[in-house]
Every structure is written in C-alpha cells, then in structure tokens.
Design a protein around this motif. Structure first.
Motif, PDB file in Angstrom:
ATOM      1  N   GLY A  51     -24.496  37.508  20.689  1.00  0.00           N
ATOM      2  CA  GLY A  51     -23.993  38.475  19.725  1.00  0.00           C
ATOM      3  C   GLY A  51     -23.572  39.802  20.343  1.00  0.00           C
ATOM      4  O   GLY A  51     -23.167  40.718  19.634  1.00  0.00           O
ATOM      5  N   ASP A  52     -23.646  39.925  21.674  1.00  0.00           N
ATOM      6  CA  ASP A  52     -23.235  41.148  22.366  1.00  0.00           C
ATOM      7  C   ASP A  52     -21.715  41.096  22.545  1.00  0.00           C
ATOM      8  O   ASP A  52     -21.206  40.423  23.448  1.00  0.00           O
ATOM      9  CB  ASP A  52     -23.954  41.228  23.718  1.00  0.00           C
ATOM     10  CG  ASP A  52     -23.628  42.494  24.496  1.00  0.00           C
ATOM     11  OD1 ASP A  52     -22.576  43.122  24.246  1.00  0.00           O
ATOM     12  OD2 ASP A  52     -24.434  42.849  25.375  1.00  0.00           O
ATOM     13  N   LEU A  53     -20.999  41.790  21.672  1.00  0.00           N
ATOM     14  CA  LEU A  53     -19.538  41.693  21.664  1.00  0.00           C
ATOM     15  C   LEU A  53     -18.897  42.260  22.920  1.00  0.00           C
ATOM     16  O   LEU A  53     -17.887  41.723  23.397  1.00  0.00           O
ATOM     17  CB  LEU A  53     -18.973  42.365  20.409  1.00  0.00           C
ATOM     18  CG  LEU A  53     -19.434  41.754  19.083  1.00  0.00           C
ATOM     19  CD1 LEU A  53     -18.770  42.460  17.913  1.00  0.00           C
ATOM     20  CD2 LEU A  53     -19.186  40.255  19.037  1.00  0.00           C
ATOM     21  N   ASP A  54     -19.452  43.330  23.476  1.00  0.00           N
ATOM     22  CA  ASP A  54     -18.911  43.872  24.726  1.00  0.00           C
ATOM     23  C   ASP A  54     -19.040  42.850  25.850  1.00  0.00           C
ATOM     24  O   ASP A  54     -18.107  42.664  26.643  1.00  0.00           O
ATOM     25  CB  ASP A  54     -19.623  45.166  25.117  1.00  0.00           C
ATOM     26  CG  ASP A  54     -19.292  46.328  24.191  1.00  0.00           C
ATOM     27  OD1 ASP A  54     -18.213  46.317  23.568  1.00  0.00           O
ATOM     28  OD2 ASP A  54     -20.128  47.252  24.091  1.00  0.00           O
ATOM     29  N   GLN A  55     -20.188  42.194  25.926  1.00  0.00           N
ATOM     30  CA  GLN A  55     -20.395  41.173  26.955  1.00  0.00           C
ATOM     31  C   GLN A  55     -19.475  39.980  26.721  1.00  0.00           C
ATOM     32  O   GLN A  55     -18.956  39.386  27.674  1.00  0.00           O
ATOM     33  CB  GLN A  55     -21.863  40.726  26.989  1.00  0.00           C
ATOM     34  CG  GLN A  55     -22.221  39.878  28.184  1.00  0.00           C
ATOM     35  CD  GLN A  55     -22.104  40.627  29.512  1.00  0.00           C
ATOM     36  OE1 GLN A  55     -22.223  41.843  29.585  1.00  0.00           O
ATOM     37  NE2 GLN A  55     -21.861  39.886  30.586  1.00  0.00           N
ATOM     38  N   LEU A  56     -19.255  39.638  25.459  1.00  0.00           N
ATOM     39  CA  LEU A  56     -18.349  38.529  25.136  1.00  0.00           C
ATOM     40  C   LEU A  56     -16.934  38.830  25.621  1.00  0.00           C
ATOM     41  O   LEU A  56     -16.271  37.966  26.214  1.00  0.00           O
ATOM     42  CB  LEU A  56     -18.363  38.248  23.635  1.00  0.00           C
ATOM     43  CG  LEU A  56     -17.419  37.154  23.149  1.00  0.00           C
ATOM     44  CD1 LEU A  56     -17.688  35.824  23.850  1.00  0.00           C
ATOM     45  CD2 LEU A  56     -17.540  37.003  21.633  1.00  0.00           C
ATOM     46  N   VAL A  57     -16.458  40.047  25.408  1.00  0.00           N
ATOM     47  CA  VAL A  57     -15.129  40.429  25.894  1.00  0.00           C
ATOM     48  C   VAL A  57     -15.094  40.362  27.420  1.00  0.00           C
ATOM     49  O   VAL A  57     -14.145  39.820  28.012  1.00  0.00           O
ATOM     50  CB  VAL A  57     -14.741  41.838  25.389  1.00  0.00           C
ATOM     51  CG1 VAL A  57     -13.500  42.367  26.103  1.00  0.00           C
ATOM     52  CG2 VAL A  57     -14.515  41.802  23.877  1.00  0.00           C
TER      53      VAL A  57
END
Length: 111
Positions: A58-64
């Motif tokens: 759920g970590d969107l920055d890490q996903l990007v």
C-alpha cells in the motif's frame, strides 16, 4: 506539468540502444547486455516481484519507484531483443476498445 510519456520512452530507448556498444565496466546496462538475456530476464522478474510487494504494502511512493524499475528493465529487455517502445505501444493501440475477454480469446485461438 505531465511528462510526454512517448518522448521519454523513445529517449530512454535510444540511450539503451547506445549502451549495446558501451564498455560494460562503465555502464550498468552495457553490463546487463554483456551478461545476456538470462540476466536481463532475471532482473525483470526481480523487479516484477518487488513491484507486487510494493503494491501489496500500500506504499504508493514505493509502488511508483518499483514500477519505474520494472519498466526500465523491461525496456532493456525489449531493446536487447531489437524491439522499441513503439512496438508495445502499437500493440496497446491495437487492443484499445477491444474487450479483454475478446482479446484473450483471440490469443488462445492463435489470432
């Protein structure tokens, strides 16, 4: 301002193409090319796994961040195989407006 996605992909592909003749000691991509398709595919798989983990967290920055790594290594794979981002973009364009169920059925029929 949003980046021009196609322009970025084209610029990156040109750099990746130029790395085919670069010294592997001075270029990460050149060293991947020197190691061959097996190592490139291993990196694509590693980045895909890391992208799934980031999406799950759920970590969107890490996903990007991880998706950028995945796209980068996928482009390395494509360029190594003599393909360009436009080859994939044309396929996506062909599929646009086609039901995912229909597209999958057509692939399973060989068409």
């Amino acid at each position: 301002m949003q980046p021009d996605s196609q322009s970025i992909l084209d610029r990156l592909a040109r750099v990746l193409e130029s790395r085919k003749t670069a010294a592997p000691e001075g270029s990460y991509v050149a060293s991947l090319y020197r190691q061959g398709i097996g190592e490139i595919l291993r990196k694509v798989q590693e980045e895909a796994d890391e992208t799934v983990i980031a999406a799950t967290s759920g970590d969107l920055d890490q996903l990007v961040y991880e998706t950028a790594d995945l796209w980068f290594h996928t482009l390395v794979m494509l360029v190594h195989q003599g393909l360009r981002p436009d080859d994939v973009l044309c396929e996506l364009e062909r599929r646009f407006g086609v039901s995912g169920f229909e597209e999958k059925a057509n692939r399973s029929k060989g068409g």
